[in-house]
Design a protein around this motif. Structure first.
Motif, PDB file in Angstrom:
ATOM      1  N   SER A 102      -9.943  19.058  -4.241  1.00 50.02           N
ATOM      2  CA  SER A 102     -10.258  17.992  -3.295  1.00 50.02           C
ATOM      3  C   SER A 102      -9.488  16.725  -3.621  1.00 50.02           C
ATOM      4  N   ASN A 103      -9.397  16.413  -4.915  1.00 54.60           N
ATOM      5  CA  ASN A 103      -8.652  15.234  -5.352  1.00 54.60           C
ATOM      6  C   ASN A 103      -7.173  15.352  -4.986  1.00 54.60           C
ATOM      7  N   LYS A 104      -6.607  16.527  -5.217  1.00 52.03           N
ATOM      8  CA  LYS A 104      -5.183  16.732  -4.934  1.00 52.03           C
ATOM      9  C   LYS A 104      -4.897  16.627  -3.446  1.00 52.03           C
ATOM     10  N   VAL A 105      -5.760  17.216  -2.640  1.00 53.60           N
ATOM     11  CA  VAL A 105      -5.584  17.178  -1.185  1.00 53.60           C
ATOM     12  C   VAL A 105      -5.646  15.745  -0.666  1.00 53.60           C
ATOM     13  N   THR A 106      -6.555  14.956  -1.229  1.00 51.34           N
ATOM     14  CA  THR A 106      -6.773  13.607  -0.726  1.00 51.34           C
ATOM     15  C   THR A 106      -5.797  12.592  -1.310  1.00 51.34           C
ATOM     16  N   GLU A 141       2.067  11.304  -5.883  1.00 48.33           N
ATOM     17  CA  GLU A 141       3.420  11.864  -5.938  1.00 48.33           C
ATOM     18  C   GLU A 141       4.459  10.893  -5.399  1.00 48.33           C
ATOM     19  N   SER A 142       4.121  10.188  -4.308  1.00 50.09           N
ATOM     20  CA  SER A 142       5.091   9.256  -3.726  1.00 50.09           C
ATOM     21  C   SER A 142       5.365   8.082  -4.659  1.00 50.09           C
ATOM     22  N   ALA A 175       0.838  -1.191   0.000  1.00 49.88           N
ATOM     23  CA  ALA A 175       0.000   0.000   0.000  1.00 49.88           C
ATOM     24  C   ALA A 175       0.874   1.243   0.000  1.00 49.88           C
ATOM     25  N   PRO A 176       0.528   2.261  -0.790  1.00 51.49           N
ATOM     26  CA  PRO A 176       1.274   3.506  -0.712  1.00 51.49           C
ATOM     27  C   PRO A 176       1.112   4.126   0.670  1.00 51.49           C
ATOM     28  N   THR A 177       2.062   4.969   1.038  1.00 53.60           N
ATOM     29  CA  THR A 177       1.893   5.725   2.267  1.00 53.60           C
ATOM     30  C   THR A 177       0.816   6.767   2.014  1.00 53.60           C
ATOM     31  N   TYR A 178      -0.176   6.823   2.872  1.00 51.49           N
ATOM     32  CA  TYR A 178      -1.249   7.759   2.608  1.00 51.49           C
ATOM     33  C   TYR A 178      -1.593   8.554   3.861  1.00 51.49           C
ATOM     34  N   THR A 179      -1.440   9.856   3.743  1.00 50.75           N
ATOM     35  CA  THR A 179      -1.944  10.817   4.708  1.00 50.75           C
ATOM     36  C   THR A 179      -2.472  11.991   3.904  1.00 50.75           C
ATOM     37  N   ALA A 190       4.380  14.163 -12.439  1.00 55.46           N
ATOM     38  CA  ALA A 190       3.253  13.335 -12.877  1.00 55.46           C
ATOM     39  C   ALA A 190       1.999  13.659 -12.082  1.00 55.46           C
ATOM     40  N   MET A 191       2.169  13.914 -10.785  1.00 46.57           N
ATOM     41  CA  MET A 191       1.014  14.255  -9.952  1.00 46.57           C
ATOM     42  C   MET A 191       0.393  15.565 -10.399  1.00 46.57           C
ATOM     43  N   GLU A 192       1.234  16.582 -10.629  1.00 53.24           N
ATOM     44  CA  GLU A 192       0.721  17.893 -11.038  1.00 53.24           C
ATOM     45  C   GLU A 192       0.033  17.814 -12.403  1.00 53.24           C
TER      46      GLU A 192
END
Length: 357
Positions: free
Chosen positions: A305-309, A315-316, A8-12, A322-324
């Motif tokens: 909202s998508n970017k924040v979540t 990005e990780s 699982a990716p690190t997610y916060t 790619a994220m931007e």
């Protein structure tokens, strides 16, 4: 073909206090806390036993993120406990109860922002408790009230076989759409493991008769995740990621093995796991409505909202560029799916109250 390790990716949530931070873009989650305040107050008034011989009362918020919503959730509980104590003892709770609040989230959560933005007039002691809430993070029989909001749809890991192209459960989408039986079963199996672990840990931490409040989103029985607005938005994100892969910013094979560890369970699945756990009595399991129940059909809001979540996870895994670019396409192409979003089936915001047996 290379077999990809299923992690699982690190997610916060996005940290800090800037314009793209979770603390500035969590009004959707806050709305549910506000409408649940009366239910929590009533539950504490009628279901919670307060030991007047003890002057310490412990509260924990599991999945606290960076604030400010966690402060609202905690204050709602403290106000309700204080009101009950005053009514039963005719004493001032400010003089007789020491409230201790424990904020729990992953170790890479932005606890600095959390503590820097604590309410200046708070009437409680605080401690950060880093660690996954799928395991016990507090001493046994130490907790009087637990709270968890918009966190239980996250899984501890990618389900077994999901990222393996040789597995019947291989999923080239980024989440569980509900169309593949094998994929759905793999996600459900992981949810059962994780939710069971969560309940087992809380069952050990809570005192007998203690209350656990769970708030968040689930899927009504008979509805597929892909038929709801949140499912459609995740599919939209997946399409944008594929476009970025075509542009060469993401390796397509790596993207095919990428899945979000997310499973918004169905109502019956939630109830079944709670009942099988045996540590708790279900005092309430209700659909709860609030003004912001569905996201506004505004591309800029949806992209932010998508970017924040999810921005941190993307990005990780794939890098900042790619994220931007993904988020840029997400907003640009949002108008194309607005008619579909407008006709989406409703999800369900839930309020669950459990009492420790």
């Amino acid at each position: 073909r290379k077999r990809v390790r299923e992690m699982a990716p690190t997610y916060t949530m996005a940290g800090g206090k800037g314009p793209n931070s979770y603390s500035q873009h969590s009004t959707y989650q806050r709305a549910l806390l506000e409408v649940a305040k009366e239910k929590i107050s009533e539950a504490i008034s009628t279901k919670l036993e307060i030991n007047s011989a003890s002057n310490r009362f412990n509260i924990a918020d599991f999945g606290c993120s960076t604030g400010p919503n966690t402060f609202l959730a905690v204050q709602n509980i403290i106000d309700a406990v204080g009101q009950k104590y005053r009514k039963e003892t005719q004493k001032n709770p400010d003089d007789n109860i020491e409230f201790q609040v424990l904020f729990n989230d992953h170790s890479n959560n932005d606890f600095n922002t959390l503590f820097q933005t604590l309410p200046p007039t708070k009437g409680y002691f605080v401690a950060g408790v880093p660690g996954s809430f799928f395991g016990r993070v507090l001493p046994r029989d130490s907790l009087h009230v637990g709270h968890c909001s918009y966190s239980l749809h996250w899984l501890s890991q990618i389900p077994k076989g999901i990222a393996d192209p040789n597995s019947p459960a291989w999923n080239k989408d980024i989440h569980c759409t509900g169309f593949s039986e094998e994929v759905a079963e793999a996600y459900l199996d992981q949810f059962k493991i994780d939710m069971g672990s969560f309940l087992k840990a809380r069952g050990e931490e809570l005192v007998s008769g203690g209350l656990l409040f769970l708030l968040g989103s689930c899927v009504p029985d008979g509805v597929k995740m892909s038929e709801t607005m949140k499912g459609m938005l995740l599919d939209h994100l997946g399409n944008c990621l594929n476009d970025v892969a075509k542009e060469g910013l993401i390796n397509q094979e790596e993207l095919d093995s990428f899945n979000f560890p997310i499973y918004p369970a169905h109502v019956a699945e939630f109830k079944s796991v709670i009942e099988d756990n045996g540590c708790f009595t279900i005092e309430a399991f209700e659909k709860i409505s609030h003004a912001n129940e569905e996201f506004p059909l505004d591309p800029e809001f949806l992209a932010t909202s998508n970017k924040v979540t999810f921005g941190g996870v993307i990005e990780s895994r794939f890098g900042k560029e790619a994220m931007e670019r993904t988020n840029e396409l997400y907003e640009k192409k949002c108008p194309e799916i607005l008619p579909e979003l407008a006709n989406a089936k409703s999800g369900m915001q839930f309020f669950i109250m459990l009492r420790r047996n």
